[in-house]
Design a protein around this motif. Sequence first.
Motif, PDB file in Angstrom:
ATOM      1  N   VAL A   1       0.844  -1.203   0.000  1.00 22.99           N
ATOM      2  CA  VAL A   1       0.000   0.000   0.000  1.00 22.99           C
ATOM      3  C   VAL A   1       0.879   1.252   0.000  1.00 22.99           C
ATOM      4  O   VAL A   1       0.587   2.236  -0.705  1.00 22.99           O
ATOM      5  CB  VAL A   1      -0.951  -0.001   1.210  1.00 22.99           C
ATOM      6  N   ALA A   2       1.968   1.221   0.778  1.00 19.67           N
ATOM      7  CA  ALA A   2       2.872   2.378   0.842  1.00 19.67           C
ATOM      8  C   ALA A   2       3.474   2.678  -0.526  1.00 19.67           C
ATOM      9  O   ALA A   2       3.615   3.844  -0.912  1.00 19.67           O
ATOM     10  CB  ALA A   2       3.977   2.117   1.857  1.00 19.67           C
TER      11      ALA A   2
ATOM     12  N   VAL B   1       0.793   4.373  -2.534  1.00 19.01           N
ATOM     13  CA  VAL B   1       0.590   5.738  -2.031  1.00 19.01           C
ATOM     14  C   VAL B   1       1.707   6.653  -2.539  1.00 19.01           C
ATOM     15  O   VAL B   1       1.461   7.777  -3.000  1.00 19.01           O
ATOM     16  CB  VAL B   1       0.535   5.762  -0.495  1.00 19.01           C
TER      17      VAL B   1
ATOM     18  N   LEU C   1       7.654   3.466   0.622  1.00 21.72           N
ATOM     19  CA  LEU C   1       6.918   4.695   0.311  1.00 21.72           C
ATOM     20  C   LEU C   1       7.812   5.650  -0.483  1.00 21.72           C
ATOM     21  O   LEU C   1       7.399   6.190  -1.523  1.00 21.72           O
ATOM     22  CB  LEU C   1       6.446   5.368   1.599  1.00 21.72           C
TER      23      LEU C   1
END
Length: 240
Positions: free
Chosen positions: A17-18, A21, A141
């Motif tokens: 998910v990072a 994002v 990220l």
Amino acid sequence: MTETLVQALSYTMLAVVAAMVGGVIAVFRPPSARMESNVQHFAAGVVTAAVASELLPDVHDSAPAVVVVGFALGVTAMLGIHRLTGIIERRNVGGSLGSATGLLITIGIDMTIDGVLIGVTFLTEATTGVIIAVALAIEVLFLGVTGVIALPSDTGITRKLAVPAAFGALLTAGVVVGVVALEGVSGAPIALILAFGAAALLYLVTEELLVKAQKVPETPVSTTLFFCGFLSIFLLGMVH
């Protein structure tokens, strides 16, 4: 699917998910050079703490020869990847991706290694695996942002977002390989892989994150963020 694999994959989703994002941020609101530097400092502190407080203690009681070989292999692998990137860039490999090809390949290999490391740490101790997964999610990220920013400006949004998605897929594949291939293994092989991973992550901190962070002048804020990142993971380890 074993319980360990399910647990490892569930925490790996944080990093997946990072990555997405980071990709979305890079597409729709690219960060300034100062913001990138601040994130790099924070990520460097996080990864350093994860290595110091979680990985190194797990190999401390291993045979010195195993640790030396693991570290040597880790450093050699990272230097080899760095050299490969340079060769790809000099030879203009990659077609429409241009100079981004070498960087994307490097990050892809790093993602796979990180995935294997997450899988192995969950095999040794679930708490260590959780902390490593959280630390690497912060690193990923930044890498999601970096991978998208490196692409040519005329690259479409779909292709840009495919880059962090591919990073997440490689990370997940690494976790699966690490758990499936090494479940039930203990002793020197695990210590060797943990030493390899520690060296690879330290290389990432010293030769990638902090080097790139220094492209803009150092500030008290960026320096403080390094220690905030370190302290956050160190305290997380204490709580667990």
